[in-house]
Design a protein around this motif. Structure first.
Motif, short mmCIF file in Angstrom:
data_model
loop_
_atom_site.label_atom_id
_atom_site.label_comp_id
_atom_site.label_asym_id
_atom_site.label_seq_id
_atom_site.Cartn_x
_atom_site.Cartn_y
_atom_site.Cartn_z
N ARG A 8 -6.92 -5.03 25.97
CA ARG A 8 -7.81 -4.64 27.07
C ARG A 8 -8.35 -5.87 27.78
NH1 ARG A 8 -13.34 -3.61 27.23
NH2 ARG A 8 -13.47 -3.77 24.96
N PHE A 9 -8.75 -6.88 27.01
CA PHE A 9 -9.25 -8.12 27.62
C PHE A 9 -8.16 -8.81 28.44
CE2 PHE A 9 -13.17 -9.39 24.87
CZ PHE A 9 -13.85 -8.30 25.39
N ARG A 10 -6.93 -8.77 27.95
CA ARG A 10 -5.84 -9.38 28.70
C ARG A 10 -5.63 -8.69 30.03
NH1 ARG A 10 -1.41 -10.28 23.80
NH2 ARG A 10 -2.23 -12.30 23.07
N ARG A 11 -5.67 -7.37 30.01
CA ARG A 11 -5.52 -6.61 31.26
C ARG A 11 -6.67 -6.90 32.22
NH1 ARG A 11 -4.18 -2.43 27.66
NH2 ARG A 11 -6.23 -1.48 27.98
N MET A 12 -7.89 -6.96 31.68
CA MET A 12 -9.06 -7.23 32.52
C MET A 12 -9.00 -8.64 33.10
SD MET A 12 -12.01 -5.39 30.21
CE MET A 12 -13.36 -5.71 31.35
N ASN A 153 -13.15 -11.07 28.92
CA ASN A 153 -12.71 -10.03 29.86
C ASN A 153 -12.38 -10.59 31.25
OD1 ASN A 153 -15.24 -10.61 30.84
ND2 ASN A 153 -16.07 -8.55 30.52
N TRP A 154 -12.42 -11.92 31.39
CA TRP A 154 -12.07 -12.51 32.69
C TRP A 154 -11.14 -13.70 32.57
CZ3 TRP A 154 -13.73 -17.55 34.04
CH2 TRP A 154 -14.62 -18.14 33.13
N CYS A 155 -10.88 -14.17 31.34
CA CYS A 155 -10.04 -15.35 31.19
C CYS A 155 -9.65 -15.55 29.72
CB CYS A 155 -10.76 -16.61 31.68
SG CYS A 155 -12.10 -17.12 30.56
N ARG A 156 -8.77 -16.49 29.51
CA ARG A 156 -8.51 -17.03 28.18
C ARG A 156 -9.41 -18.27 28.07
NH1 ARG A 156 -2.51 -18.65 25.83
NH2 ARG A 156 -3.02 -18.42 23.60
N PHE A 157 -10.30 -18.28 27.11
CA PHE A 157 -11.33 -19.33 27.04
C PHE A 157 -10.98 -20.31 25.93
CE2 PHE A 157 -15.32 -21.40 26.33
CZ PHE A 157 -15.93 -21.41 27.59
#
Length: 223
Positions: A8-12, A153-157
């Motif tokens: 889900r985070f990847r899609r977001m 939910n907006w990036c790979r950190f």
């Protein structure tokens, strides 16, 4: 089995990048700071940047090991003086004054407060500074390169500690290139910095032990 939260985070993050407009990337790197006037031989401490990998953003929070070493000194000084702070807590924060602004012709409301540190608080802050100075000479902290990667939910950190210097845009781009290679599995921190450890010797060799630590006292007074 797939991790639903991760997917889900990847899609977001993918959707966030598609919808985001206006950010200016320089050769694929989002530069957030201005480096004009920085000495090319100065020591650097931390920085942050972003770049695009695939169809998502990678946000990088970088620290030099010397910055982690310094923050360890500050944290240890606060911990050592915590019992004293608690003993004096009743009068530690002093008095405050209200600053008003006019609302209409005859009304006013509080805009903000100003704080006058009490004598007890000043004593505590001096104790913190003394402990920082002692630890700056005697601390035996050891900081090694490290990296932590997580999905938001907006990036790979990416949080990374690495002994590189970032004083200008070309050096920032070198850091971005290093992170790209690390994320692709094409290199490792152990390979890039074999046997590296930042400790008291490095702190002293850089002339930092005899300088005032960028003390927590200013941060405390501003709160």
């Amino acid at each position: 089995m797939k991790n639903r939260r991760l997917e889900r985070f990847r899609r977001m993050a993918q959707q966030y990048h598609r919808n985001k407009r206006g950010d200016q990337f320089d050769d694929g790197v989002l530069v957030r700071h201005v480096y004009d006037g920085i000495d090319p031989d100065a020591l650097s401490w931390w920085d942050d940047l972003a770049f695009i990998q695939g169809d998502r953003r990678v946000n990088v929070a970088w620290q030099h090991p010397r910055h982690v070493f310094q923050e360890s000194i500050v944290a240890a000084a606060l911990e050592a003086t915590e019992p004293f702070r608690k003993e004096e807590e009743g009068g530690l924060f002093g008095s405050s004054s209200k600053i008003y602004k006019k609302v209409g012709r005859s009304r006013k409301k509080v805009r903000y407060y100003t704080h006058e540190p009490s004598p007890d608080r000043q004593v505590w802050l001096e104790a913190v500074r003394r402990e920082e100075a002692r630890l700056s000479q005697e601390a035996e902290f050891a900081v090694q390169p490290s990296i932590k990667v997580e999905w938001l939910n907006w990036c790979r950190f990416v949080s990374i500690v690495a002994p590189v210097e970032v004083r200008n845009v070309p050096e920032l781009k070198k850091l971005a290139a290093l992170v790209r290679l690390l994320l692709k599995g094409e290199t490792t921190l152990k390979h890039e910095f074999p046997g590296y450890c930042y400790g008291r010797k490095q702190w002293k060799d850089e002339g930092l032990a005899d300088q005032a630590v960028r003390t927590v006292s200013h941060r405390v007074l501003m709160n």
